[in-house]
Design a protein around this motif. Structure first.
Motif, PDB file in Angstrom:
ATOM      1  N   ARG A   1       0.857  -1.185   0.000  1.00  0.00           N
ATOM      2  CA  ARG A   1       0.000   0.000   0.000  1.00  0.00           C
ATOM      3  C   ARG A   1       0.894   1.236   0.000  1.00  0.00           C
ATOM      4  NH1 ARG A   1      -5.144  -1.113   3.995  1.00  0.00           N
ATOM      5  NH2 ARG A   1      -5.355  -3.352   3.569  1.00  0.00           N
ATOM      6  N   ILE A   2       0.716   2.053  -1.038  1.00  0.00           N
ATOM      7  CA  ILE A   2       1.525   3.259  -1.178  1.00  0.00           C
ATOM      8  C   ILE A   2       0.782   4.415  -0.502  1.00  0.00           C
ATOM      9  CG2 ILE A   2       2.754   4.770  -2.798  1.00  0.00           C
ATOM     10  CD1 ILE A   2       3.545   1.775  -3.045  1.00  0.00           C
ATOM     11  N   TYR A   3       1.389   4.935   0.557  1.00  0.00           N
ATOM     12  CA  TYR A   3       0.774   6.021   1.312  1.00  0.00           C
ATOM     13  C   TYR A   3       1.545   7.320   1.115  1.00  0.00           C
ATOM     14  CZ  TYR A   3      -2.314   2.996   4.027  1.00  0.00           C
ATOM     15  OH  TYR A   3      -3.298   2.137   4.405  1.00  0.00           O
ATOM     16  N   ALA A   4       0.820   8.427   1.053  1.00  0.00           N
ATOM     17  CA  ALA A   4       1.439   9.749   1.119  1.00  0.00           C
ATOM     18  C   ALA A   4       1.632  10.049   2.591  1.00  0.00           C
ATOM     19  CB  ALA A   4       0.549  10.802   0.457  1.00  0.00           C
ATOM     20  N   GLU A   5       2.814   9.727   3.088  1.00  0.00           N
ATOM     21  CA  GLU A   5       3.119   9.945   4.501  1.00  0.00           C
ATOM     22  C   GLU A   5       4.631   9.979   4.630  1.00  0.00           C
ATOM     23  OE1 GLU A   5       1.420   6.531   6.475  1.00  0.00           O
ATOM     24  OE2 GLU A   5       3.099   5.252   5.898  1.00  0.00           O
ATOM     25  N   ASP A   6       5.103  10.484   5.762  1.00  0.00           N
ATOM     26  CA  ASP A   6       6.537  10.640   5.943  1.00  0.00           C
ATOM     27  C   ASP A   6       7.040   9.698   7.032  1.00  0.00           C
ATOM     28  OD1 ASP A   6       9.118  11.404   6.124  1.00  0.00           O
ATOM     29  OD2 ASP A   6       8.729  13.497   6.592  1.00  0.00           O
ATOM     30  N   PRO A   7       7.573   8.535   6.654  1.00  0.00           N
ATOM     31  CA  PRO A   7       8.039   7.581   7.672  1.00  0.00           C
ATOM     32  C   PRO A   7       9.131   8.161   8.574  1.00  0.00           C
ATOM     33  CG  PRO A   7       7.894   6.515   5.533  1.00  0.00           C
ATOM     34  CD  PRO A   7       7.711   7.988   5.305  1.00  0.00           C
ATOM     35  N   ALA A   8       9.911   9.119   8.062  1.00  0.00           N
ATOM     36  CA  ALA A   8      10.995   9.687   8.868  1.00  0.00           C
ATOM     37  C   ALA A   8      10.467  10.693   9.879  1.00  0.00           C
ATOM     38  CB  ALA A   8      12.029  10.351   7.964  1.00  0.00           C
ATOM     39  N   ASN A   9       9.230  11.104   9.725  1.00  0.00           N
ATOM     40  CA  ASN A   9       8.642  12.105  10.608  1.00  0.00           C
ATOM     41  C   ASN A   9       7.374  11.537  11.238  1.00  0.00           C
ATOM     42  OD1 ASN A   9       8.013  14.477  11.908  1.00  0.00           O
ATOM     43  ND2 ASN A   9       7.349  15.554  10.055  1.00  0.00           N
ATOM     44  N   ASN A  10       7.549  10.374  11.906  1.00  0.00           N
ATOM     45  CA  ASN A  10       6.443   9.755  12.640  1.00  0.00           C
ATOM     46  C   ASN A  10       5.217   9.461  11.768  1.00  0.00           C
ATOM     47  OD1 ASN A  10       5.555   8.629  15.000  1.00  0.00           O
ATOM     48  ND2 ASN A  10       4.578  10.513  15.731  1.00  0.00           N
ATOM     49  N   PHE A  11       5.434   9.217  10.481  1.00  0.00           N
ATOM     50  CA  PHE A  11       4.371   8.821   9.540  1.00  0.00           C
ATOM     51  C   PHE A  11       3.271   9.868   9.421  1.00  0.00           C
ATOM     52  CE2 PHE A  11       6.551   5.004  10.740  1.00  0.00           C
ATOM     53  CZ  PHE A  11       6.696   4.342   9.534  1.00  0.00           C
ATOM     54  N   VAL A  12       3.640  11.129   9.607  1.00  0.00           N
ATOM     55  CA  VAL A  12       2.677  12.219   9.439  1.00  0.00           C
ATOM     56  C   VAL A  12       2.155  12.185   7.991  1.00  0.00           C
ATOM     57  CG1 VAL A  12       2.472  14.723   9.290  1.00  0.00           C
ATOM     58  CG2 VAL A  12       3.726  13.690  11.179  1.00  0.00           C
ATOM     59  N   PRO A  13       0.822  12.262   7.811  1.00  0.00           N
ATOM     60  CA  PRO A  13       0.300  12.279   6.444  1.00  0.00           C
ATOM     61  C   PRO A  13       0.886  13.440   5.651  1.00  0.00           C
ATOM     62  CG  PRO A  13      -1.482  11.994   8.020  1.00  0.00           C
ATOM     63  CD  PRO A  13      -0.240  12.293   8.821  1.00  0.00           C
ATOM     64  N   ALA A  14       1.270  13.166   4.425  1.00  0.00           N
ATOM     65  CA  ALA A  14       1.835  14.208   3.573  1.00  0.00           C
ATOM     66  C   ALA A  14       0.742  14.684   2.634  1.00  0.00           C
ATOM     67  CB  ALA A  14       3.021  13.657   2.789  1.00  0.00           C
ATOM     68  N   THR A  15       0.618  15.995   2.498  1.00  0.00           N
ATOM     69  CA  THR A  15      -0.420  16.538   1.620  1.00  0.00           C
ATOM     70  C   THR A  15       0.239  17.354   0.513  1.00  0.00           C
ATOM     71  OG1 THR A  15      -0.624  18.420   3.093  1.00  0.00           O
ATOM     72  CG2 THR A  15      -2.187  16.630   3.433  1.00  0.00           C
ATOM     73  N   GLY A  16      -0.565  17.740  -0.451  1.00  0.00           N
ATOM     74  CA  GLY A  16      -0.052  18.581  -1.536  1.00  0.00           C
ATOM     75  C   GLY A  16      -0.259  17.945  -2.896  1.00  0.00           C
ATOM     76  N   ARG A  17       0.259  18.637  -3.901  1.00  0.00           N
ATOM     77  CA  ARG A  17       0.032  18.214  -5.272  1.00  0.00           C
ATOM     78  C   ARG A  17       1.033  17.155  -5.699  1.00  0.00           C
ATOM     79  NH1 ARG A  17      -2.712  20.465  -9.587  1.00  0.00           N
ATOM     80  NH2 ARG A  17      -3.320  22.159  -8.236  1.00  0.00           N
ATOM     81  N   ILE A  18       0.554  16.159  -6.447  1.00  0.00           N
ATOM     82  CA  ILE A  18       1.443  15.174  -7.061  1.00  0.00           C
ATOM     83  C   ILE A  18       1.858  15.741  -8.420  1.00  0.00           C
ATOM     84  CG2 ILE A  18       1.608  12.849  -8.038  1.00  0.00           C
ATOM     85  CD1 ILE A  18      -0.247  11.887  -5.843  1.00  0.00           C
ATOM     86  N   HIS A  19       3.138  16.053  -8.581  1.00  0.00           N
ATOM     87  CA  HIS A  19       3.610  16.681  -9.817  1.00  0.00           C
ATOM     88  C   HIS A  19       3.921  15.649 -10.892  1.00  0.00           C
ATOM     89  CE1 HIS A  19       3.800  20.470  -7.696  1.00  0.00           C
ATOM     90  NE2 HIS A  19       4.495  19.881  -6.747  1.00  0.00           N
ATOM     91  N   MET A  20       4.525  14.554 -10.471  1.00  0.00           N
ATOM     92  CA  MET A  20       4.883  13.502 -11.425  1.00  0.00           C
ATOM     93  C   MET A  20       4.343  12.200 -10.876  1.00  0.00           C
ATOM     94  SD  MET A  20       6.849  14.543 -13.936  1.00  0.00           S
ATOM     95  CE  MET A  20       7.386  16.195 -14.324  1.00  0.00           C
ATOM     96  N   TYR A  21       3.743  11.384 -11.743  1.00  0.00           N
ATOM     97  CA  TYR A  21       3.187  10.113 -11.283  1.00  0.00           C
ATOM     98  C   TYR A  21       3.362   9.093 -12.387  1.00  0.00           C
ATOM     99  CZ  TYR A  21       0.080   6.803  -9.005  1.00  0.00           C
ATOM    100  OH  TYR A  21      -0.429   5.682  -8.389  1.00  0.00           O
ATOM    101  N   GLN A  22       4.316   8.196 -12.207  1.00  0.00           N
ATOM    102  CA  GLN A  22       4.592   7.178 -13.222  1.00  0.00           C
ATOM    103  C   GLN A  22       4.676   5.814 -12.558  1.00  0.00           C
ATOM    104  OE1 GLN A  22       8.230   8.572 -15.044  1.00  0.00           O
ATOM    105  NE2 GLN A  22       7.355  10.550 -15.564  1.00  0.00           N
ATOM    106  N   PRO A  23       3.578   5.047 -12.539  1.00  0.00           N
ATOM    107  CA  PRO A  23       3.623   3.706 -11.947  1.00  0.00           C
ATOM    108  C   PRO A  23       4.567   2.813 -12.749  1.00  0.00           C
ATOM    109  CG  PRO A  23       1.358   4.410 -12.323  1.00  0.00           C
ATOM    110  CD  PRO A  23       2.243   5.384 -13.041  1.00  0.00           C
ATOM    111  N   PRO A  24       5.155   1.813 -12.100  1.00  0.00           N
ATOM    112  CA  PRO A  24       6.089   0.934 -12.809  1.00  0.00           C
ATOM    113  C   PRO A  24       5.375   0.074 -13.841  1.00  0.00           C
ATOM    114  CG  PRO A  24       5.633   0.097 -10.610  1.00  0.00           C
ATOM    115  CD  PRO A  24       4.966   1.435 -10.699  1.00  0.00           C
ATOM    116  N   GLN A  25       6.113  -0.252 -14.903  1.00  0.00           N
ATOM    117  CA  GLN A  25       5.565  -1.108 -15.961  1.00  0.00           C
ATOM    118  C   GLN A  25       6.277  -2.462 -15.880  1.00  0.00           C
ATOM    119  OE1 GLN A  25       3.131   0.274 -18.032  1.00  0.00           O
ATOM    120  NE2 GLN A  25       3.336   1.961 -16.585  1.00  0.00           N
ATOM    121  N   GLY A  26       5.615  -3.498 -16.354  1.00  0.00           N
ATOM    122  CA  GLY A  26       6.280  -4.791 -16.417  1.00  0.00           C
ATOM    123  C   GLY A  26       5.292  -5.928 -16.312  1.00  0.00           C
TER     124      GLY A  26
END
Lengths: 495, 172
Positions: A339-364
């Protein structure tokens, strides 16, 4: 068959359900909150209707608005996805009263299983093993609770009767913490579910979370589609799921599968459901709860059984027989979901908000991404911070881990911080690779969440970006036409 | 063109310069990082993405620029660089607020309960605020023995991340 189905949800699950509906030739009606107006689940629909407001309570939880839209748009049925109204019996019943088919189990079953205490009693009667505990009493004085807790023994759990997903749940290590935990669980349950009832349950140390996908139809058939192991959890939220479970042999799998089907038959279960068990290190398993919905992690089952669970949900809801019998169902290979979460594991998993500028899921080959966002999407505080589910299938567990590692390494998300590097570290931890997973894995094994220092190439990429963005020049001016990509010099300016 | 960059993981500014030593060969590139020269190859795969070859190691990158922030995805990891202003630093102002006398919201959420009033004396670890975020409860406690200076929120209020909820004066 239905002509038009409303999807009462958002994000990746709304997109995933819409894909199957469109494959089946069924028109898709989307609903959306104000922040979701440009979301992928709207773009994939045949028609889309706004739900005024921003918060979940104002929008995706407004059963009345959603039923009104279904009636106006002429939808035959509503697919609730997971979360929001998916396990709301009153909503399922209201659909029925308005001659709209609710794609899920009956309101009676949702009610029975939504109440963890009733669920446990039902399972005891069906000879499905349950965890020792006390069913609770909202009027009980604390000394009564204390006495029941002493009888069960510590450690134990205070759990919300209406709970799920770890909300309203507290671990109590010893008697002195009981009162505070009991009250905190009740308060959290009251605010999250509007039902403050709490019960006690023996706490199994180092348990695995192993659940069975079940499916029933209105003709009395109930089958299981094998297990999913969801032991990798953080604060009771699953983050990595896989099937088959490394802990099950053929005998245990058969016995647990039979218990899951027995649970489904005892309930007269229709549509998709999940019977969750906890599996103790000694091989004993205990009923945990039934989730009366399609699970987040259902795609690992789809990848190993080659079935489309949403299609089966739609067929069964329309009154047809299950499209598979128990004998048709075979597990092949191994599938993992992250599960891919917008959160910051280095900062106590605080939810990260804001715009997604680039989004390229892996292919294969045998890599699947169920995305709820796209480039340009805004991650807000209003909803769950899960942006996508990444799945990998391979013939063996070892190969599936390798494929998932490759997929994580090639998933480009620029904007909010994500847990992708953290997932990669879990996946390649020696104990995970060895299959030694349990629900306290992340608490017991320190997984490094610190961001890595950028390597020289990252500085170079940043410098290239800066020189490109500040001086837009024609790409053609530096292009040399040769076969080698290294001679295709980009539009950056140097010197 | 010289660029000075810093990151959270590596806050000391690093100077990066891309050079084309041979004007007749635009593909001959040198990157000077912190004074150290690296011969590199670059290949664009899109307007903001490409390949970097450095010491025979090939890295894939995707970038995005937003004002003074440059976001870089490289080989599965994401980095945020700040373009450092080379003008002289402002002195002093940034130090305030870091003294630990503010209780700030660690994430956006709703204030459920305020357990203290202005003027109250509190002990280290004493719960001050219970807030809810993403449907999970969280207790914010006093960092040290202190007197509550002021409360900057109300029960039921929706607060942003880093909003100041309580100010206090340490007594220890």
């Amino acid at each position: 068959m239905f002509k038009k189905v409303l999807i009462a949800n958002r994000g990746e699950i709304a997109v995933r359900v819409a894909q199957t509906l469109r494959e089946m030739g069924i028109a898709v009606v989307a609903v959306y909150s104000a922040p979701d107006a440009a979301a992928p689940h709207v773009a994939i629909a045949d028609e889309a209707h706004p739900l005024p407001g921003e918060t979940a309570a104002e929008t995706y939880l407004r059963a009345d608005h959603i039923i009104e839209i279904a009636k106006e748009s002429g939808a035959d049925a509503i697919h609730p996805g997971y979360g929001f109204l998916s396990e709301n019996a009153e909503f399922a019943a209201a659909c029925g009263r308005n001659n709209i088919t609710f794609i899920g189990p009956t309101p009676e079953v949702i009610t029975a299983m939504g109440d963890k205490i009733t669920a446990k009693k039902t399972m005891d009667d069906a000879n499905v093993p349950t965890v020792p505990g006390w069913s609770g009493d909202p009027n009980a004085k604390i000394d009564v609770v204390q006495a029941e807790a002493d009888r069960i023994g510590y450690p134990l759990l205070c759990k919300a009767a209406a709970g799920g997903g770890g909300k309203g749940m507290r671990l109590v290590e010893n008697a002195k913490d009981l009162e505070a935990s009991w009250e905190a669980a009740a308060r959290e349950a009251g605010s999250a579910f509007g039902d403050a009832r709490v019960f006690l349950e023996k706490y199994i140390e180092k348990p695995r979370h192993v659940e069975f996908q079940i499916f029933g139809d209105s003709h009395g058939n109930v089958v299981h589609l094998f297990e999913r192991e969801c032991s990798i959890q953080r604060r009771y939220q699953k983050i990595i799921e896989e099937t088959p479970s490394p802990a099950l042999d053929e005998d245990l799998r058969n016995r647990m599968g039979e218990s899951a089907v027995a649970a489904g038959k005892a309930l007269g279960y229709t549509n998709a459901g999940t019977v969750e068990f906890i599996l103790a290190p000694d091989g004993q398993y205990y009923f945990l709860e039934v989730n009366t919905r399609l699970q987040v992690e259902h795609p690992v089952t789809e990848m190993t059984t080659h079935q489309d669970l949403v299609r089966a949900q739609v067929l069964v809801a329309a009154g047809e027989q299950l499209p598979f019998s128990q004998d048709d169902l075979k597990q092949t290979g191994h599938a993992i979901e992250c599960r891919i979460y917008a959160e910051d594991p280095a900062n106590n998993f605080v939810p990260a908000t804001g715009r997604i500028h680039m989004y390229q899921p892996p292919q294969g080959t045998n890599i699947r991404t169920d995305s709820g966002v796209a480039a340009g999407s805004e991650i807000t505080v209003y909803y769950d911070p899960m942006v996508a589910k990444l799945l990998a299938w391979a013939p063996t567990r070892e190969q599936a881990i390798a494929r998932m590692t490759y997929a994580l390494d090639n998933f480009v998300i620029l904007g909010p911080t994500t847990n992708i590097p953290y997932l990669r570290r879990i996946l390649n931890h020696p104990e995970f690779v060895a299959g030694n997973t349990h629900t306290h894995f992340l608490a017991d094994h320190a997984i490094d969440a610190a961001p890595t220092s950028p390597p020289p190439a990252a500085y170079i990429a940043a410098a290239v970006c800066k020189s490109t963005a500040s001086t837009p020049t024609s790409a053609a001016s530096h292009t040399i036409n040769t076969e080698s990509p290294w001679h295709t010099v980009g539009p950056w300016r140097v010197a | 063109m010289k660029t000075t960059l810093s990151t959270a993981a590596h806050p000391d500014p690093v100077a990066v310069e891309l050079q084309r030593p041979d004007p007749d060969d635009p593909t001959n590139l040198v990157a000077v990082i912190d004074g150290e020269a690296h011969e590199i190859d670059l290949a664009a795969t899109g307007p903001t993405s490409g390949l970097i070859r450095l010491n025979n190691r090939i890295s894939r990158y995707v970038t995005h620029r937003e004002g003074d922030r440059i976001l870089v995805w490289l080989d599965g990891q994401s980095y945020t660089f700040n373009v450092v202003d080379t003008a002289p630093k402002r002195s002093g102002a940034a130090a305030a607020g870091a003294s630990g006398n503010l209780i700030n919201a660690p994430m956006p959420g709703t204030i459920l309960k305020i357990l203290v009033d202005a003027g109250d004396s509190v002990q280290a670890h004493q719960p001050l605020i219970i807030m809810e975020s993403m449907k999970m409860e969280m207790t914010l406690s006093a960092p040290a023995d202190a007197v509550i200076n002021d409360i900057h929120c109300t029960e039921g209020q929706l607060v942003e991340r880093d909003a100041t909820l309580v100010t206090l004066d340490r007594t220890e």
